[in-house]
Design an enzyme around this catalytic site. Structure first.
Site, PDB file in Angstrom:
ATOM      1  CB  SER A 134      -0.899   0.017   1.239  1.00  0.00           C
ATOM      2  OG  SER A 134      -1.612   1.237   1.328  1.00  0.00           O
ATOM      3  CE1 TYR A 147      -3.993  -2.034   5.014  1.00  0.00           C
ATOM      4  CE2 TYR A 147      -3.412   0.196   4.345  1.00  0.00           C
ATOM      5  CZ  TYR A 147      -3.775  -1.098   4.020  1.00  0.00           C
ATOM      6  OH  TYR A 147      -3.920  -1.451   2.701  1.00  0.00           O
TER       7      TYR A 147
END
Length: 260
Positions: A134, A147
Site C-alpha cells: 500500500s 495498517y
C-alpha cells in the site's frame, strides 16, 4: 497449465483476480476466512480447475493444508498472490493494542510466512510471487497507524526477499495501490476491534478492484518488480518526503472527521 494460489479470494480484489486468472485458463487454489463465501465463489467457476480451502490466513496449519492440497491436486504452484488483508480506522492513542497485533498478523506475518512455506514449490516451477502492499506503507495516514506499520513491514521484507529468491529463478512483484473499492475498508476495525462506525476518508480517487486485478496480472506477465497503479498517491508519497509539514496539514484536514 499454470496454477495460481490466491488468498482472500472470496471478495474484493481477490475475487477479481480469481475471475481474471480463470478466464486466462489458469488452475486455481483459492482461500478465504469466509468459508460460505468461498464455497459460493468456487461454485461459480469450473470445479475441474478450482480448489477452495477455507481458513484463517494467520494459521500455519492452513498454510500446510494449502500447500499439501496444491501438490496433491495440481502437482505444482506457479503463482502465489498474497492478497488477503485487513485495516482499521481509529486514532492511535484510542486503539486497543490487540487491533494493532491483528492487523500486523494478517497484513505482514501471514503473507511472509505463507510465501516462505511455498518456496519449495515455487523453486520447482521457477514461479512468481505478488504481494499487495500500500502507499500507506510509504507515507503516514491518520487513523491507520497499525495498517501503515504492517504495510511498511511487508514492503521492506518483500523487497529484501526479492533479491534473495531471484537466485532461485523466482520473480517477485510488489504492488503499491492506494484506495480501492473493496470490502477491506468496509470491514475495517474500530478502536475496540469491532467494525468501524464511521466512513473512511481518502486521498485521491477510489479505484475499481477489477481494473487493479488486470493491472496486477499484466505486471506479472511483464515481470515487473513494482507496480504503482495510482500516480496521484505516488506523487503524495513524494510530497511527504519533500514537504512533510505541508503534507501533514493537507492530510489533517482531509482526515479530521476520523479523529473524533
Amino acid at each position: 497449465m499454470r496454477v495460481v494460489l490466491i488468498t482472500g479470494a472470496a471478495s474484493g480484489l481477490g475475487w477479481h483476480l480469481a475471475r481474471a486468472c480463470h478466464a486466462r485458463g489458469d488452475h486455481l487454489l483459492l482461500t478465504d476466512i469466509d468459508a460460505g463465501g468461498l464455497a459460493a465463489r468456487v461454485a461459480e467457476l469450473d470445479p475441474a480447475r478450482v480448489l477452495g480451502i477455507a481458513g484463517d490466513i494467520c494459521d500455519p496449519d492452513l498454510h500446510r493444508e494449502l500447500l499439501k492440497g496444491c501438490r496433491k491436486r495440481f502437482g505444482r504452484l506457479d503463482v502465489l498472490l498474497n492478497n488477503a488483508g485487513i485495516t482499521h480506522r481509529s486514532p492511535t492513542v484510542q486503539t486497543d493494542p490487540a487491533v494493532f497485533r491483528k492487523v500486523m498478523a494478517v497484513d505482514y506475518h501471514a503473507p511472509l510466512e505463507l510465501t516462505l512455506s511455498a518456496l519449495p514449490l515455487l523453486r520447482e516451477s521457477r514461479g512468481q510471487v505478488a504481494a499487495i502492499g500500500s502507499m500507506a506503507g510509504w507515507m503516514p495516514v491518520l487513523g491507520r497507524a497499525g495498517y501503515c506499520a504492517a504495510k511498511s513491514a511487508l514492503g521492506q521484507a518483500f523487497e529484501v526477499l526479492r533479491a534473495e529468491i531471484d537466485r532461485d529463478g523466482i520473480h517477485l512483484l510488489m504492488v503499491y495501490p492506494s484506495f480501492l473499492d473493496t470490502p477491506i475498508d468496509r470491514n475495517a476495525l474500530g478502536a475496540d476491534g469491532k467494525p468501524a462506525g464511521h466512513a473512511r476518508s481518502t486521498i485521491g480517487k477510489v479505484r475499481p478492484a477489477d481494473r487493479m486485478a488486470e493491472q496486477l496480472l499484466d505486471a506479472l506477465k511483464r515481470r515487473q518488480q513494482r507496480l504503482f497503479p495510482d500516480r496521484g498517491s505516488w506523487a503524495a508519497s513524494l510530497l511527504w518526503r519533500i514537504a512533510p509539514a505541508f503534507y501533514y496539514r493537507q492530510m489533517s484536514r482531509r482526515f479530521a472527521g476520523e479523529m473524533g
